[in-house]
Design an enzyme around this catalytic site. Structure first.
Site, PDB file in Angstrom:
ATOM      1  N   GLU A  10       0.819  -1.215   0.000  1.00  0.00           N
ATOM      2  CA  GLU A  10       0.000   0.000   0.000  1.00  0.00           C
ATOM      3  C   GLU A  10       0.857   1.271   0.000  1.00  0.00           C
ATOM      4  O   GLU A  10       0.324   2.375  -0.117  1.00  0.00           O
ATOM      5  CB  GLU A  10      -0.928   0.010   1.219  1.00  0.00           C
ATOM      6  N   CYS A  11       2.165   1.127   0.149  1.00  0.00           N
ATOM      7  CA  CYS A  11       3.086   2.263   0.281  1.00  0.00           C
ATOM      8  C   CYS A  11       3.802   2.523  -1.049  1.00  0.00           C
ATOM      9  O   CYS A  11       4.475   1.635  -1.587  1.00  0.00           O
ATOM     10  CB  CYS A  11       4.101   1.954   1.381  1.00  0.00           C
ATOM     11  N   GLY A  12       3.675   3.745  -1.566  1.00  0.00           N
ATOM     12  CA  GLY A  12       4.326   4.102  -2.812  1.00  0.00           C
ATOM     13  C   GLY A  12       5.843   3.996  -2.748  1.00  0.00           C
ATOM     14  O   GLY A  12       6.479   3.541  -3.692  1.00  0.00           O
ATOM     15  N   ARG A  15       6.641   0.368  -3.014  1.00  0.00           N
ATOM     16  CA  ARG A  15       6.435  -0.123  -4.386  1.00  0.00           C
ATOM     17  C   ARG A  15       7.549   0.352  -5.321  1.00  0.00           C
ATOM     18  O   ARG A  15       8.041  -0.422  -6.160  1.00  0.00           O
ATOM     19  CB  ARG A  15       5.073   0.315  -4.917  1.00  0.00           C
TER      20      ARG A  15
END
Length: 140
Positions: A10-12, A15
């Site tokens: 969920e974390c940019g 990612r």
């Protein structure tokens, strides 16, 4: 090369870090740390290997940091580890381990310093920030 990333999909930042690892030609071991939290001992190992303090490894944004009073600098590492154990989201991400070293990869391009093949070609983060241009020159 063995690479492990403690990842939150969920974390940019997480990612982007994972994408850079993969673009380097490595398929890492991905540990979704919110589903499979590391042990206290493992957290201590990661933090120590990254050369940071436990307090530096704690995430404040979008966590119960304030509600738990974790800003109190008199709290011991044991108290901080207790809080992380109860709320794994307090552990900042992503931590990455490679044969070259361990880092808390914030910003995500910090991973390039510990990849055996940091020449990954052009790379643009999800938010449009160019990290490596078309000529392979690191911008940041």
């Amino acid at each position: 090369m063995t690479v492990t990333i403690y990842h939150n999909p969920e974390c940019g930042t997480s990612r982007n870090t994972l994408a850079m690892i993969r673009q380097s030609g490595v398929e890492p071991t991905v540990v979704e740390y919110l589903k499979n939290p590391p042990s206290r001992e493992r957290i201590v190992e990661l933090v120590s290997a990254a050369g940071i303090t436990l307090r530096q490894a704690i995430r404040q944004k979008d966590t119960p940091y304030e509600a738990l009073g974790l800003g109190d600098t008199s709290l011991t590492d044991d108290a901080l580890l207790d809080a992380i154990g109860q709320h794994p989201v307090l552990l900042n991400r992503p931590f990455v381990e490679t044969p070259i070293g361990t880092r808390l990869c914030r910003p995500s391009e910090a991973v390039l310093d510990i990849l055996e093949n940091p020449n990954i070609g052009p790379f643009t983060k999800e938010d449009g920030e160019v990290i490596i241009d078309a000529e392979g020159k690191r911008i940041v």
